[in-house]
Design a protein around this motif. Structure first.
Motif, PDB file in Angstrom:
ATOM      1  N   MET A   1      54.363  39.870  53.917  1.00  0.00           N
ATOM      2  CA  MET A   1      53.120  39.909  54.650  1.00  0.00           C
ATOM      3  C   MET A   1      51.955  39.773  53.664  1.00  0.00           C
ATOM      4  N   ALA A   2      51.044  38.871  53.932  1.00  0.00           N
ATOM      5  CA  ALA A   2      49.881  38.656  53.066  1.00  0.00           C
ATOM      6  C   ALA A   2      48.882  39.788  53.238  1.00  0.00           C
ATOM      7  N   VAL A   3      48.275  40.166  52.137  1.00  0.00           N
ATOM      8  CA  VAL A   3      47.266  41.216  52.152  1.00  0.00           C
ATOM      9  C   VAL A   3      45.904  40.552  52.284  1.00  0.00           C
ATOM     10  N   LYS A   4      45.160  40.928  53.314  1.00  0.00           N
ATOM     11  CA  LYS A   4      43.838  40.348  53.525  1.00  0.00           C
ATOM     12  C   LYS A   4      42.904  40.812  52.419  1.00  0.00           C
ATOM     13  N   SER A   5      42.244  39.861  51.812  1.00  0.00           N
ATOM     14  CA  SER A   5      41.330  40.141  50.715  1.00  0.00           C
ATOM     15  C   SER A   5      39.890  39.968  51.191  1.00  0.00           C
ATOM     16  N   PRO A   6      38.980  40.801  50.707  1.00  0.00           N
ATOM     17  CA  PRO A   6      37.568  40.641  51.070  1.00  0.00           C
ATOM     18  C   PRO A   6      36.866  39.555  50.252  1.00  0.00           C
ATOM     19  N   CYS A   7      37.605  38.839  49.425  1.00  0.00           N
ATOM     20  CA  CYS A   7      37.021  37.820  48.548  1.00  0.00           C
ATOM     21  C   CYS A   7      36.286  36.760  49.361  1.00  0.00           C
ATOM     22  N   THR A   8      35.108  36.359  48.854  1.00  0.00           N
ATOM     23  CA  THR A   8      34.310  35.320  49.502  1.00  0.00           C
ATOM     24  C   THR A   8      34.229  34.061  48.646  1.00  0.00           C
ATOM     25  N   ASP A   9      35.030  34.000  47.595  1.00  0.00           N
ATOM     26  CA  ASP A   9      35.037  32.885  46.646  1.00  0.00           C
ATOM     27  C   ASP A   9      33.694  32.710  45.939  1.00  0.00           C
ATOM     28  N   LEU A  10      32.973  33.794  45.775  1.00  0.00           N
ATOM     29  CA  LEU A  10      31.726  33.820  45.017  1.00  0.00           C
ATOM     30  C   LEU A  10      31.886  34.925  43.977  1.00  0.00           C
ATOM     31  N   CYS A  11      32.487  34.587  42.870  1.00  0.00           N
ATOM     32  CA  CYS A  11      32.824  35.590  41.857  1.00  0.00           C
ATOM     33  C   CYS A  11      31.752  35.652  40.778  1.00  0.00           C
ATOM     34  N   LEU A  12      30.736  36.440  41.040  1.00  0.00           N
ATOM     35  CA  LEU A  12      29.653  36.682  40.089  1.00  0.00           C
ATOM     36  C   LEU A  12      29.539  38.190  39.922  1.00  0.00           C
ATOM     37  N   PHE A  13      29.938  38.686  38.776  1.00  0.00           N
ATOM     38  CA  PHE A  13      29.957  40.130  38.559  1.00  0.00           C
ATOM     39  C   PHE A  13      28.646  40.593  37.947  1.00  0.00           C
ATOM     40  N   GLU A  14      28.033  41.576  38.580  1.00  0.00           N
ATOM     41  CA  GLU A  14      26.762  42.136  38.144  1.00  0.00           C
ATOM     42  C   GLU A  14      27.017  42.996  36.915  1.00  0.00           C
ATOM     43  N   GLY A  15      26.221  42.819  35.892  1.00  0.00           N
ATOM     44  CA  GLY A  15      26.448  43.490  34.618  1.00  0.00           C
ATOM     45  C   GLY A  15      26.352  45.000  34.648  1.00  0.00           C
ATOM     46  N   LYS A  16      25.367  45.539  35.333  1.00  0.00           N
ATOM     47  CA  LYS A  16      25.128  46.979  35.324  1.00  0.00           C
ATOM     48  C   LYS A  16      26.239  47.761  36.028  1.00  0.00           C
ATOM     49  N   THR A  17      26.618  47.336  37.218  1.00  0.00           N
ATOM     50  CA  THR A  17      27.623  48.054  38.005  1.00  0.00           C
ATOM     51  C   THR A  17      29.022  47.485  37.835  1.00  0.00           C
ATOM     52  N   GLY A  18      29.113  46.186  37.534  1.00  0.00           N
ATOM     53  CA  GLY A  18      30.403  45.521  37.440  1.00  0.00           C
ATOM     54  C   GLY A  18      30.925  45.050  38.783  1.00  0.00           C
TER      55      GLY A  18
END
Length: 60
Positions: A1-18
């Motif tokens: 069974m596939a696990v639903k991911s909240p990924c939106t294909d916009l992978c930009l990580f904010e430096g302060k919080t990560g």
């Protein structure tokens, strides 16, 4: 069974919080998502909207 991911294909990580600006997860959470228990995924999912909101405020 596939696990639903909240990924939106916009992978930009904010430096302060990560947190990703697209989905709100940390890099580590995104990498380990499929291995996490349903409990841990749900815990993270509850926090995502607030994380994304906080990251978007830092952009403004």
């Amino acid at each position: 069974m596939a696990v639903k991911s909240p990924c939106t294909d916009l992978c930009l990580f904010e430096g302060k919080t990560g947190w990703c600006r697209g989905c709100g997860r940390t890099r580590k959470e995104a990498q380990e998502w499929r291995k996490m228990s349903p409990y841990h995924r749900q815990t993270i999912e509850r926090a995502l909207a607030a994380r994304i909101k906080a990251v978007s405020k830092t952009e403004a």
